[in-house]
Motif scaffolding. Structure first.
Motif, PDB file in Angstrom:
ATOM      1  N   ARG A   1      -0.974  10.239  -3.096  1.00  0.00           N
ATOM      2  CA  ARG A   1      -0.506   9.899  -3.570  1.00  0.00           C
ATOM      3  C   ARG A   1      -1.736   8.143  -3.470  1.00  0.00           C
ATOM      4  O   ARG A   1      -2.384   8.228  -5.008  1.00  0.00           O
ATOM      5  N   GLU A   2      -2.629   8.426  -2.446  1.00  0.00           N
ATOM      6  CA  GLU A   2      -3.403   7.502  -2.240  1.00  0.00           C
ATOM      7  C   GLU A   2      -4.572   7.637  -1.903  1.00  0.00           C
ATOM      8  O   GLU A   2      -3.925   7.884  -0.333  1.00  0.00           O
ATOM      9  N   VAL A   3      -5.954   8.136  -1.920  1.00  0.00           N
ATOM     10  CA  VAL A   3      -6.662   8.707  -0.668  1.00  0.00           C
ATOM     11  C   VAL A   3      -6.492   7.525   0.460  1.00  0.00           C
ATOM     12  O   VAL A   3      -6.875   7.742   1.296  1.00  0.00           O
ATOM     13  N   TYR A   4      -6.607   6.214  -0.362  1.00  0.00           N
ATOM     14  CA  TYR A   4      -6.754   4.931   0.871  1.00  0.00           C
ATOM     15  C   TYR A   4      -5.937   5.226   1.760  1.00  0.00           C
ATOM     16  O   TYR A   4      -6.445   5.173   3.143  1.00  0.00           O
ATOM     17  N   ASN A   5      -5.030   5.374   1.247  1.00  0.00           N
ATOM     18  CA  ASN A   5      -3.957   5.503   3.261  1.00  0.00           C
ATOM     19  C   ASN A   5      -3.961   6.932   3.711  1.00  0.00           C
ATOM     20  O   ASN A   5      -3.794   6.887   4.886  1.00  0.00           O
TER      21      ASN A   5
ATOM     22  N   LYS B   1     -17.676   4.205  -3.558  1.00  0.00           N
ATOM     23  CA  LYS B   1     -18.384   2.768  -3.660  1.00  0.00           C
ATOM     24  C   LYS B   1     -16.784   2.332  -3.941  1.00  0.00           C
ATOM     25  O   LYS B   1     -17.153   0.992  -2.489  1.00  0.00           O
ATOM     26  N   GLN B   2     -15.744   2.069  -4.245  1.00  0.00           N
ATOM     27  CA  GLN B   2     -14.961   1.485  -4.324  1.00  0.00           C
ATOM     28  C   GLN B   2     -13.863   1.492  -3.178  1.00  0.00           C
ATOM     29  O   GLN B   2     -13.733   0.448  -2.558  1.00  0.00           O
ATOM     30  N   LEU B   3     -13.865   2.382  -3.267  1.00  0.00           N
ATOM     31  CA  LEU B   3     -13.266   3.606  -2.222  1.00  0.00           C
ATOM     32  C   LEU B   3     -13.681   2.104  -0.580  1.00  0.00           C
ATOM     33  O   LEU B   3     -13.096   1.870   0.787  1.00  0.00           O
ATOM     34  N   TYR B   4     -14.871   2.456  -0.676  1.00  0.00           N
ATOM     35  CA  TYR B   4     -15.737   2.103   0.262  1.00  0.00           C
ATOM     36  C   TYR B   4     -15.397   0.854   0.737  1.00  0.00           C
ATOM     37  O   TYR B   4     -15.086   0.556   2.184  1.00  0.00           O
ATOM     38  N   ASP B   5     -15.872  -0.323  -0.632  1.00  0.00           N
ATOM     39  CA  ASP B   5     -15.501  -1.496   0.040  1.00  0.00           C
ATOM     40  C   ASP B   5     -13.727  -1.966   0.509  1.00  0.00           C
ATOM     41  O   ASP B   5     -14.177  -2.724   0.878  1.00  0.00           O
TER      42      ASP B   5
ATOM     43  N   ASN C   1       1.049  -0.792   0.188  1.00  0.00           N
ATOM     44  CA  ASN C   1      -0.158  -0.223  -0.026  1.00  0.00           C
ATOM     45  C   ASN C   1       0.848   1.123  -0.141  1.00  0.00           C
ATOM     46  O   ASN C   1       0.412   2.229  -1.105  1.00  0.00           O
ATOM     47  N   ASN C   2       1.993   1.509   1.217  1.00  0.00           N
ATOM     48  CA  ASN C   2       2.808   2.487   0.994  1.00  0.00           C
ATOM     49  C   ASN C   2       3.618   1.854   1.516  1.00  0.00           C
ATOM     50  O   ASN C   2       4.392   0.870   2.139  1.00  0.00           O
ATOM     51  N   TYR C   3       4.848   3.149   1.117  1.00  0.00           N
ATOM     52  CA  TYR C   3       6.221   2.226   1.187  1.00  0.00           C
ATOM     53  C   TYR C   3       7.060   2.353   3.155  1.00  0.00           C
ATOM     54  O   TYR C   3       7.883   1.393   3.835  1.00  0.00           O
TER      55      TYR C   3
ATOM     56  N   GLN D   1       1.156  -6.720   6.397  1.00  0.00           N
ATOM     57  CA  GLN D   1       0.120  -7.730   5.530  1.00  0.00           C
ATOM     58  C   GLN D   1      -1.340  -6.867   5.474  1.00  0.00           C
ATOM     59  O   GLN D   1      -2.197  -6.570   6.683  1.00  0.00           O
ATOM     60  N   THR D   2      -1.664  -6.962   4.188  1.00  0.00           N
ATOM     61  CA  THR D   2      -2.869  -5.954   3.649  1.00  0.00           C
ATOM     62  C   THR D   2      -3.135  -7.266   2.460  1.00  0.00           C
ATOM     63  O   THR D   2      -3.243  -8.087   2.208  1.00  0.00           O
ATOM     64  N   ASN D   3      -5.544  -7.535   3.224  1.00  0.00           N
ATOM     65  CA  ASN D   3      -5.755  -7.657   1.736  1.00  0.00           C
ATOM     66  C   ASN D   3      -5.296  -7.732   0.337  1.00  0.00           C
ATOM     67  O   ASN D   3      -5.111  -6.596  -0.052  1.00  0.00           O
ATOM     68  N   TRP D   4      -4.745  -8.833   0.122  1.00  0.00           N
ATOM     69  CA  TRP D   4      -5.226  -8.645  -1.851  1.00  0.00           C
ATOM     70  C   TRP D   4      -6.391  -8.084  -1.747  1.00  0.00           C
ATOM     71  O   TRP D   4      -5.732  -7.095  -3.360  1.00  0.00           O
ATOM     72  N   LYS D   5      -6.880  -8.497  -1.848  1.00  0.00           N
ATOM     73  CA  LYS D   5      -8.766  -7.538  -2.155  1.00  0.00           C
ATOM     74  C   LYS D   5      -8.607  -5.969  -2.740  1.00  0.00           C
ATOM     75  O   LYS D   5      -9.098  -5.045  -3.130  1.00  0.00           O
ATOM     76  N   ILE D   6      -7.446  -5.675  -1.505  1.00  0.00           N
ATOM     77  CA  ILE D   6      -7.428  -3.912  -1.391  1.00  0.00           C
ATOM     78  C   ILE D   6      -6.359  -3.313  -2.615  1.00  0.00           C
ATOM     79  O   ILE D   6      -6.894  -2.773  -2.432  1.00  0.00           O
ATOM     80  N   LEU D   7      -5.040  -4.755  -2.352  1.00  0.00           N
ATOM     81  CA  LEU D   7      -4.267  -3.755  -2.950  1.00  0.00           C
ATOM     82  C   LEU D   7      -4.646  -4.221  -4.508  1.00  0.00           C
ATOM     83  O   LEU D   7      -3.978  -3.607  -5.216  1.00  0.00           O
ATOM     84  N   SER D   8      -5.426  -4.865  -5.176  1.00  0.00           N
ATOM     85  CA  SER D   8      -5.421  -5.622  -6.437  1.00  0.00           C
ATOM     86  C   SER D   8      -6.245  -4.040  -6.983  1.00  0.00           C
ATOM     87  O   SER D   8      -6.240  -3.999  -8.585  1.00  0.00           O
ATOM     88  N   THR D   9      -7.111  -3.230  -6.460  1.00  0.00           N
ATOM     89  CA  THR D   9      -7.915  -2.281  -7.039  1.00  0.00           C
ATOM     90  C   THR D   9      -7.304  -0.759  -6.679  1.00  0.00           C
ATOM     91  O   THR D   9      -6.764  -0.296  -5.496  1.00  0.00           O
ATOM     92  N   VAL D  10      -7.598   0.018  -7.923  1.00  0.00           N
ATOM     93  CA  VAL D  10      -7.109   1.791  -7.756  1.00  0.00           C
ATOM     94  C   VAL D  10      -8.900   2.273  -7.157  1.00  0.00           C
ATOM     95  O   VAL D  10      -9.384   2.069  -8.258  1.00  0.00           O
ATOM     96  N   PRO D  11      -9.008   2.602  -6.336  1.00  0.00           N
ATOM     97  CA  PRO D  11     -10.823   3.424  -6.600  1.00  0.00           C
ATOM     98  C   PRO D  11     -11.127   4.157  -7.355  1.00  0.00           C
ATOM     99  O   PRO D  11      -9.696   5.068  -7.311  1.00  0.00           O
ATOM    100  N   ARG D  12     -12.102   3.925  -8.454  1.00  0.00           N
ATOM    101  CA  ARG D  12     -12.304   5.007  -8.818  1.00  0.00           C
ATOM    102  C   ARG D  12     -13.246   6.401  -8.642  1.00  0.00           C
ATOM    103  O   ARG D  12     -13.995   7.088  -9.595  1.00  0.00           O
TER     104      ARG D  12
END
Length: 311
Positions: free
Chosen positions: A257-261, A198-202, A176-178, A184-195
């Motif tokens: 960089r990424e709003v999720y972080n 709804k995607q960010l919420y998931d 997710n970030n350096y 450990q991060t769930n691959w379902k989180i790493l697999s998608t960049v939220p656009r």
């Protein structure tokens, strides 16, 4: 153009010329101070204090710099051996694997596999990531060349909105970030960049150890609240408000960089957010562990410091 229009433009230029001159002088005076700021920040860092590496442009955003400053105090606890080499890439050994930091400008899926990308002007060169890992091995001491090598890459470097595990070479370690590369991060989180929201919420719903209450208002907006803090979130912006005055915006920003972080940093249990608001400006003083934060709420005639802790 009519003669009176030209006359009006000329008059406006004359009237505004003092302001233009003053603005130019202000920018000329302010620029050296702005350029010195990242150097001062770098000179205060653990990376500089431990390695005495001369300042270079953009070094403050380099992967090894971000990782080292965030993780160096945990090296002994995690049994990490970090090696800094002048003129060669840094690496560290962890659990029998050697980790190097990504040097590619970006990555994308080509023919079903992630490839590294170097760009120069408008030219783009695709590189095989496995070959890059083998090249990095050549720079190692002989007693380490038998260890597996992985390249750490932040998810935001990968251009594709979605990637599957099958598309990631074994020598690539996506994070997710350096700063928190070994979590450990769930691959379902790493697999998608939220656009969208709804995607960010998931993604947030799959994330452990987040406090407060998330509410998906629609596909464009998420609301989050915890005690005195109320936050509005979309795919590229975070707005901070108090729960007592939800429409009175304290501040907002667009994550680089990424709003999720950034959302996770605010909403993780045991973290806190500190904001300083004055007549001139509003600034973020701190986002991180509550136990490490030295700021206290404070109100003066000139400024107010807000501290929001997440339980």
């Amino acid at each position: 153009m009519k003669w009176y229009t030209k006359l009006l433009i000329a008059l406006l230029c004359i009237l505004l010329s003092p302001l233009i001159v003053l603005s130019a002088i202000f920018l000329a005076v302010a620029y050296p101070f702005q350029s010195i700021k990242p150097i001062r920040e770098y000179k205060k860092s653990r990376y500089y204090n431990d390695f005495s590496e001369n300042y270079k442009s953009a070094i403050n955003s380099r992967p090894e710099y971000l990782f080292y400053n965030a993780m160096c105090d945990k090296f002994k606890e995690l049994n990490i051996t970090y090696t800094h080499r002048k003129g060669c890439p840094d690496y560290f050994e962890y659990c029998g694997t050697l980790y190097f930091f990504n040097e590619f400008q970006s990555m994308k899926v080509v023919d079903g596999t992630l490839k590294g990308i170097y760009r120069k002007y408008r030219e783009e060169s695709l590189c095989n990531i496995e070959q890059q890992a083998e090249i990095l091995k050549l720079s190692l001491p002989d007693d380490l060349k038998n260890l597996p090598v992985k390249l750490i890459v932040e998810r935001t470097i990968i251009e594709d909105d979605f990637i599957s595990e099958e598309q990631v070479p074994d020598c690539l370690f996506v994070v997710n970030n350096y700063e928190n590369a070994l979590e450990q991060t769930n691959w379902k989180i790493l697999s998608t960049v939220p656009r969208n929201a709804k995607q960010l919420y998931d993604m947030l719903m799959l994330t452990d150890n987040l406090g407060g209450k998330f509410t998906l208002v629609n596909d464009e907006v998420i609301h989050w609240e915890s005690k005195d803090l109320f936050v509005e979130i979309d795919e590229d912006c975070i707005s901070i408000n108090t729960n007592s005055s939800r429409t009175k915006n304290l501040t907002h920003w667009h994550p680089e960089r990424e709003v999720y972080n950034d959302v996770c940093a605010i909403t993780t249990k045991g973290n806190c957010l500190v904001i300083k608001k004055s007549f001139e400006a509003t600034s973020i003083l701190y986002i991180g562990l509550s136990k490490d934060c030295t700021y206290k709420p404070k109100k003066t005639p000139f400024y107010t410091i807000y501290r929001f802790d997440t339980d």
